[in-house]
Design a protein around this motif. Structure first.
Motif, PDB file in Angstrom:
ATOM      1  N   GLY A  18      -9.980  14.549  14.695  1.00  0.00           N
ATOM      2  CA  GLY A  18      -9.900  15.260  15.968  1.00  0.00           C
ATOM      3  C   GLY A  18      -9.511  16.708  15.763  1.00  0.00           C
ATOM      4  N   THR A  19      -8.373  16.934  15.147  1.00  0.00           N
ATOM      5  CA  THR A  19      -7.895  18.275  14.852  1.00  0.00           C
ATOM      6  C   THR A  19      -7.454  18.337  13.393  1.00  0.00           C
ATOM      7  OG1 THR A  19      -7.127  18.623  17.120  1.00  0.00           O
ATOM      8  CG2 THR A  19      -6.201  20.058  15.417  1.00  0.00           C
ATOM      9  N   LEU A  20      -7.957  19.322  12.668  1.00  0.00           N
ATOM     10  CA  LEU A  20      -7.541  19.522  11.284  1.00  0.00           C
ATOM     11  C   LEU A  20      -6.298  20.393  11.279  1.00  0.00           C
ATOM     12  CD1 LEU A  20     -10.976  20.198   9.508  1.00  0.00           C
ATOM     13  CD2 LEU A  20      -9.755  18.033   9.772  1.00  0.00           C
ATOM     14  N   THR A  21      -5.230  19.861  10.709  1.00  0.00           N
ATOM     15  CA  THR A  21      -3.948  20.555  10.667  1.00  0.00           C
ATOM     16  C   THR A  21      -3.509  20.728   9.221  1.00  0.00           C
ATOM     17  OG1 THR A  21      -2.656  18.522  10.735  1.00  0.00           O
ATOM     18  CG2 THR A  21      -3.321  19.469  12.865  1.00  0.00           C
ATOM     19  N   GLU A  22      -2.428  21.467   9.044  1.00  0.00           N
ATOM     20  CA  GLU A  22      -1.898  21.662   7.693  1.00  0.00           C
ATOM     21  C   GLU A  22      -1.476  20.342   7.073  1.00  0.00           C
ATOM     22  OE1 GLU A  22       1.363  24.525   5.449  1.00  0.00           O
ATOM     23  OE2 GLU A  22       0.818  24.890   7.542  1.00  0.00           O
ATOM     24  N   SER A  23      -0.986  19.419   7.889  1.00  0.00           N
ATOM     25  CA  SER A  23      -0.501  18.142   7.364  1.00  0.00           C
ATOM     26  C   SER A  23      -1.636  17.221   6.939  1.00  0.00           C
ATOM     27  CB  SER A  23       0.384  17.435   8.406  1.00  0.00           C
ATOM     28  OG  SER A  23      -0.368  17.167   9.591  1.00  0.00           O
ATOM     29  N   ASN A  24      -2.748  17.209   7.685  1.00  0.00           N
ATOM     30  CA  ASN A  24      -3.821  16.279   7.287  1.00  0.00           C
ATOM     31  C   ASN A  24      -4.878  16.916   6.396  1.00  0.00           C
ATOM     32  OD1 ASN A  24      -5.539  17.673   9.080  1.00  0.00           O
ATOM     33  ND2 ASN A  24      -5.239  16.178  10.734  1.00  0.00           N
ATOM     34  N   THR A  25      -4.702  18.205   6.048  1.00  0.00           N
ATOM     35  CA  THR A  25      -5.593  18.821   5.064  1.00  0.00           C
ATOM     36  C   THR A  25      -4.862  19.196   3.783  1.00  0.00           C
ATOM     37  OG1 THR A  25      -5.250  21.048   5.966  1.00  0.00           O
ATOM     38  CG2 THR A  25      -7.106  19.786   6.838  1.00  0.00           C
ATOM     39  N   GLY A  26      -3.535  19.107   3.763  1.00  0.00           N
ATOM     40  CA  GLY A  26      -2.780  19.555   2.598  1.00  0.00           C
ATOM     41  C   GLY A  26      -1.639  18.636   2.217  1.00  0.00           C
ATOM     42  N   ASP A  27      -1.853  17.346   2.276  1.00  0.00           N
ATOM     43  CA  ASP A  27      -0.827  16.361   1.937  1.00  0.00           C
ATOM     44  C   ASP A  27      -0.634  16.320   0.422  1.00  0.00           C
ATOM     45  OD1 ASP A  27       0.816  14.196   1.565  1.00  0.00           O
ATOM     46  OD2 ASP A  27      -0.432  12.764   2.649  1.00  0.00           O
ATOM     47  N   VAL A  28       0.489  16.867  -0.074  1.00  0.00           N
ATOM     48  CA  VAL A  28       0.695  16.947  -1.522  1.00  0.00           C
ATOM     49  C   VAL A  28       0.879  15.572  -2.156  1.00  0.00           C
ATOM     50  CG1 VAL A  28       1.624  19.284  -1.475  1.00  0.00           C
ATOM     51  CG2 VAL A  28       3.173  17.340  -1.202  1.00  0.00           C
ATOM     52  N   SER A  29       1.275  14.580  -1.365  1.00  0.00           N
ATOM     53  CA  SER A  29       1.401  13.235  -1.934  1.00  0.00           C
ATOM     54  C   SER A  29       0.038  12.659  -2.286  1.00  0.00           C
ATOM     55  CB  SER A  29       2.124  12.305  -0.947  1.00  0.00           C
ATOM     56  OG  SER A  29       1.338  12.088   0.223  1.00  0.00           O
ATOM     57  N   LEU A  30      -1.028  13.186  -1.660  1.00  0.00           N
ATOM     58  CA  LEU A  30      -2.401  12.794  -1.980  1.00  0.00           C
ATOM     59  C   LEU A  30      -3.032  13.768  -2.965  1.00  0.00           C
ATOM     60  CD1 LEU A  30      -4.993  11.036  -1.301  1.00  0.00           C
ATOM     61  CD2 LEU A  30      -5.497  12.782   0.430  1.00  0.00           C
ATOM     62  N   LEU A  31      -2.831  15.069  -2.722  1.00  0.00           N
ATOM     63  CA  LEU A  31      -3.517  16.103  -3.489  1.00  0.00           C
ATOM     64  C   LEU A  31      -2.829  16.464  -4.793  1.00  0.00           C
ATOM     65  CD1 LEU A  31      -4.299  18.611  -0.582  1.00  0.00           C
ATOM     66  CD2 LEU A  31      -5.867  16.959  -1.596  1.00  0.00           C
ATOM     67  N   ARG A  67     -22.909  22.271  19.045  1.00  0.00           N
ATOM     68  CA  ARG A  67     -22.168  21.170  19.667  1.00  0.00           C
ATOM     69  C   ARG A  67     -20.826  20.985  18.971  1.00  0.00           C
ATOM     70  NH1 ARG A  67     -23.303  15.915  17.161  1.00  0.00           N
ATOM     71  NH2 ARG A  67     -24.634  16.217  15.344  1.00  0.00           N
ATOM     72  N   PRO A  68     -19.732  20.824  19.751  1.00  0.00           N
ATOM     73  CA  PRO A  68     -18.393  20.690  19.164  1.00  0.00           C
ATOM     74  C   PRO A  68     -18.258  19.392  18.369  1.00  0.00           C
ATOM     75  CG  PRO A  68     -18.274  21.259  21.497  1.00  0.00           C
ATOM     76  CD  PRO A  68     -19.692  20.862  21.223  1.00  0.00           C
ATOM     77  N   VAL A  69     -17.513  19.480  17.258  1.00  0.00           N
ATOM     78  CA  VAL A  69     -17.249  18.276  16.465  1.00  0.00           C
ATOM     79  C   VAL A  69     -15.755  18.029  16.302  1.00  0.00           C
ATOM     80  CG1 VAL A  69     -19.407  18.406  15.192  1.00  0.00           C
ATOM     81  CG2 VAL A  69     -17.407  19.564  14.286  1.00  0.00           C
ATOM     82  N   GLY A  70     -14.911  19.002  16.617  1.00  0.00           N
ATOM     83  CA  GLY A  70     -13.470  18.834  16.469  1.00  0.00           C
ATOM     84  C   GLY A  70     -12.765  20.157  16.612  1.00  0.00           C
ATOM     85  N   ASN A  71     -11.518  20.216  16.127  1.00  0.00           N
ATOM     86  CA  ASN A  71     -10.715  21.423  16.246  1.00  0.00           C
ATOM     87  C   ASN A  71     -10.063  21.758  14.910  1.00  0.00           C
ATOM     88  OD1 ASN A  71     -10.727  21.952  19.319  1.00  0.00           O
ATOM     89  ND2 ASN A  71     -10.156  19.789  19.177  1.00  0.00           N
ATOM     90  N   ALA A  93     -14.954  13.023   8.758  1.00  0.00           N
ATOM     91  CA  ALA A  93     -13.524  13.289   8.633  1.00  0.00           C
ATOM     92  C   ALA A  93     -13.007  14.117   9.810  1.00  0.00           C
ATOM     93  CB  ALA A  93     -13.230  13.997   7.316  1.00  0.00           C
ATOM     94  N   VAL A  94     -13.792  15.112  10.219  1.00  0.00           N
ATOM     95  CA  VAL A  94     -13.391  15.940  11.359  1.00  0.00           C
ATOM     96  C   VAL A  94     -13.367  15.112  12.631  1.00  0.00           C
ATOM     97  CG1 VAL A  94     -14.009  17.928  12.780  1.00  0.00           C
ATOM     98  CG2 VAL A  94     -14.257  18.063  10.297  1.00  0.00           C
ATOM     99  N   ARG A  95     -14.391  14.308  12.831  1.00  0.00           N
ATOM    100  CA  ARG A  95     -14.461  13.467  14.039  1.00  0.00           C
ATOM    101  C   ARG A  95     -13.286  12.489  14.090  1.00  0.00           C
ATOM    102  NH1 ARG A  95     -17.371  14.894  18.217  1.00  0.00           N
ATOM    103  NH2 ARG A  95     -17.932  12.745  18.737  1.00  0.00           N
ATOM    104  N   ASN A  96     -12.946  11.914  12.944  1.00  0.00           N
ATOM    105  CA  ASN A  96     -11.855  10.932  12.919  1.00  0.00           C
ATOM    106  C   ASN A  96     -10.500  11.591  13.135  1.00  0.00           C
ATOM    107  OD1 ASN A  96     -13.609   8.807  12.434  1.00  0.00           O
ATOM    108  ND2 ASN A  96     -13.415   8.947  10.215  1.00  0.00           N
TER     109      ASN A  96
END
Length: 601
Positions: free
Chosen positions: A563-576, A349-353, A558-561
């Motif tokens: 919707g799509t995992l992108t470079e910006s929401n998985t690699g934010d250097v201001s957080l990481l 079953r799909p959970v996101g992209n 996190a995936v459901r919220n």
């Protein structure tokens, strides 16, 4: 046919047990063993191609031995870690909790005689393993998991069943089971509440002696969820045999070979846990570790000569039989088809992209979308300021596209919880020094050096090179929430330079920070907290400021919220923040060469 087969497997030993003792003559028994099945029940991962090992294939291999030797002459044992690691086990652990557990029903179908409790079985939690205790058609064994009374005192009585006696053709067979004694350093206390775990040395020998005195068995099998390990040196062996304890701390996590070297009055030692196939044998005792994921079936053979109603002579041997996926039990597959379809429907079953590829091997060389995403999820758990995480899939890849639930098992295959723990800046630095010390060498750039700690295990038959990491990749932690570098020209203890928090605020070794990590790591797993940071993990509760559910569930949310995992929401250097190996002109080429050796590209 299959109903009659199962009936006979269960009925024949009962009928034979009624006899008073063995008649004079020769007897041969086969001890078949599996371990670290990790939920590999079916020969398909529900998407894509099939897989090499499964209980379906094991069933066919065991049946062939039963057909040749007679079912009354075959013992089938599993040495633990049976209900964690695959979609099927997850589904019947946490999703369908009403139906009888699939693993218990497969154990019944295959005619297992005993199952040992593994640390990952305990990781599934009380609701799962307490349910299995009731549903398994055979004993769930762990003689060294002792009950703890409400007042905190240890009762001395096992929480699970400790052993069983079977009588086959008048021959009495004892199967004594033990779990990994290091569980409290793997798992959070709530998962093993009501239990205290005892080290296998010298406890196993004491238990064997007790069972032999009470039951008078002709064959003794010790099945323990502990790794094979490196064994003991002669001085340690002598210490165990004379005083019951070895000099130093003898391989607390992996005591299989140490048991093989020191136990008396035992015919077979079946071990597990380290996923490393191994066989050791003498004329009087054999060790079998079948590896993991149903790739091999451990097969021990014991021959006995009975004179005047007593065993006058016996000898044993052991081997590993590769399990052939093309020989899977088709009747068993059909019998459990509805279960397979239920798991598959849940799995696909799909959970996101996903917009960026997740390549787990990239974690060994620096920051990458895969490990950045795990850090992002961890840092989203208040009050975490810093995150520790390691690649838990050794070499996996998820291409951009639709994410289905099955992909979450590639991202995070274990049922670890997330803890937030207070640590000083110095403890964080020391932790990272220890972590990188497990996978990075000190180098100067001379020819022949390896930056990564790898070794060549050349194929003994062909001489072909086979490179792999010296350590376990799931202990290769990096950090997020800070900005730091790892200088590969400096020795361990001097490599890590932390310049600031991700926000740009100063980092101080004297300050205290909230660090997100797995329950496994917080409890001492891998030694990073205890050996690296110098933290007493027996008292970790004093430092835990927050506990969250299983990390895979956090990833799902996190995936459901997103919707799509992108470079910006998985690699934010201001957080990481960021980290890298330096000097880059030296580290870059060396990393590229070492990775090509390990992964063949």
């Amino acid at each position: 046919y299959n109903t009659m087969k199962k009936f006979l497997y269960l009925l024949v030993p009962v009928i034979l047990a009624a006899s008073c003792g063995p008649r004079d003559g020769s007897y041969t028994f086969y001890i078949c063993s599996t371990n670290d099945v990790h939920g590999r029940y079916f020969d398909s991962l529900y998407v894509g191609t099939g897989i090499s090992g499964s209980l379906l294939a094991v069933s066919s291999a065991v049946d062939s031995i039963r057909n040749a030797a007679g079912p009354e002459n075959v013992i089938l044992i599993d040495a633990g870690d049976c209900v964690q690691g695959d979609n099927a086990s997850y589904y019947y652990n946490y999703v369908d909790t009403v139906s009888p557990h699939l693993y218990a029903r497969m154990v019944s179908y295959m005619g297992y005689d005993a199952v040992v409790v593994g640390n990952h079985d305990i990781e599934a939690g009380h609701p799962v393993y307490d349910r299995l205790r009731k549903e398994l058609p055979c004993p769930f064994l762990a003689a060294n998991a002792l009950k703890v009374r409400p007042d905190g005192s240890v009762s001395g009585r096992p929480y699970f069943q400790d052993y069983l006696i079977q009588t086959r053709n008048g021959i009495r067979i004892a199967i004594i089971g033990f779990t990994n004694p290091n569980i409290k350093n793997w798992l959070s206390p709530d998962l093993w509440s009501g239990m205290e775990f005892v080290s296998l040395i010298p406890y196993v020998q004491e238990y064997v002696d007790r069972v032999r005195k009470k039951e008078k068995p002709d064959i003794v099998i010790v099945a323990a969820h502990t790794g094979t390990g490196q064994g003991l040196d002669p001085e340690q062996i002598e210490a165990v045999r004379t005083s019951g304890a070895a000099t130093g701390e003898p391989l607390y996590e992996n005591q299989g070979l140490a048991l093989f070297q020191t136990l008396e009055g035992v015919d077979f030692v079946i071990c597990a846990h380290d996923h490393s196939p191994a066989v050791f044998e003498t004329d009087s005792v054999c060790l079998i570790n079948s590896g993991s994921h149903c790739r091999n079936l451990g097969v021990g053979r014991i021959d006995l000569e009975v004179k005047n109603g007593k065993v006058a002579a016996k000898s044993c041997s052991a081997s590993l039989v590769p399990v052939r996926k093309e020989k899977a039990d088709t009747a068993m597959r059909s019998y459990f088809r509805k279960d397979y379809e239920a798991v598959k429907a849940f799995t696909v079953r799909p959970v996101g992209n996903l917009d960026v590829p997740f390549v787990t091997r990239d974690s060994y060389t620096g920051m990458c979308p895969y490990i950045d995403f795990i850090h992002t999820v961890s840092l989203g758990c208040s009050p975490a300021q810093i995150s520790f995480a390691a690649p838990l899939t050794y070499d996996g890849k998820i291409e951009p596209g639709t994410l289905v639930y099955n992909d979450l098992f590639k991202i995070y295959p274990y049922e670890n919880q997330l803890f937030v723990v207070r640590m000083t800046g110095k403890e964080i630095k020391d932790y990272l020094e220890y972590s990188y010390g497990q996978w990075v060498n000190t180098v100067s750039g001379r020819p022949g050096e390896h930056l990564l700690k790898i070794r060549n295990r050349a194929d003994a038959r062909t001489g072909s090179p086979s490179w792999s990491f010296e350590g376990r990749a799931y202990n290769f932690d990096s950090a997020a929430g800070i900005v730091y570098s790892v200088d590969v020209t400096k020795p361990q203890g001097e490599r890590i330079s932390i310049t600031s928090l991700a926000s740009g605020e100063p980092f101080s070794e004297d300050s205290t920070y909230c660090v997100a990590m797995t329950s496994y790591r917080a409890s001492g797993g891998g030694g990073l907290m205890r050996e690296g940071a110098g933290i007493d993990t027996d008292r970790i509760d004093e430092r835990v400021v927050a506990r969250y559910p299983e990390i895979r569930n956090l990833i799902y949310d996190a995936v459901r919220n997103a919707g799509t995992l992108t470079e910006s929401n998985t690699g934010d250097v201001s957080l990481l923040g960021s980290w890298k190996f330096v000097p880059e002109r030296l580290a870059g080429p060396m990393l590229e060469k070492d990775m090509a050796l390990v992964f063949g590209e």
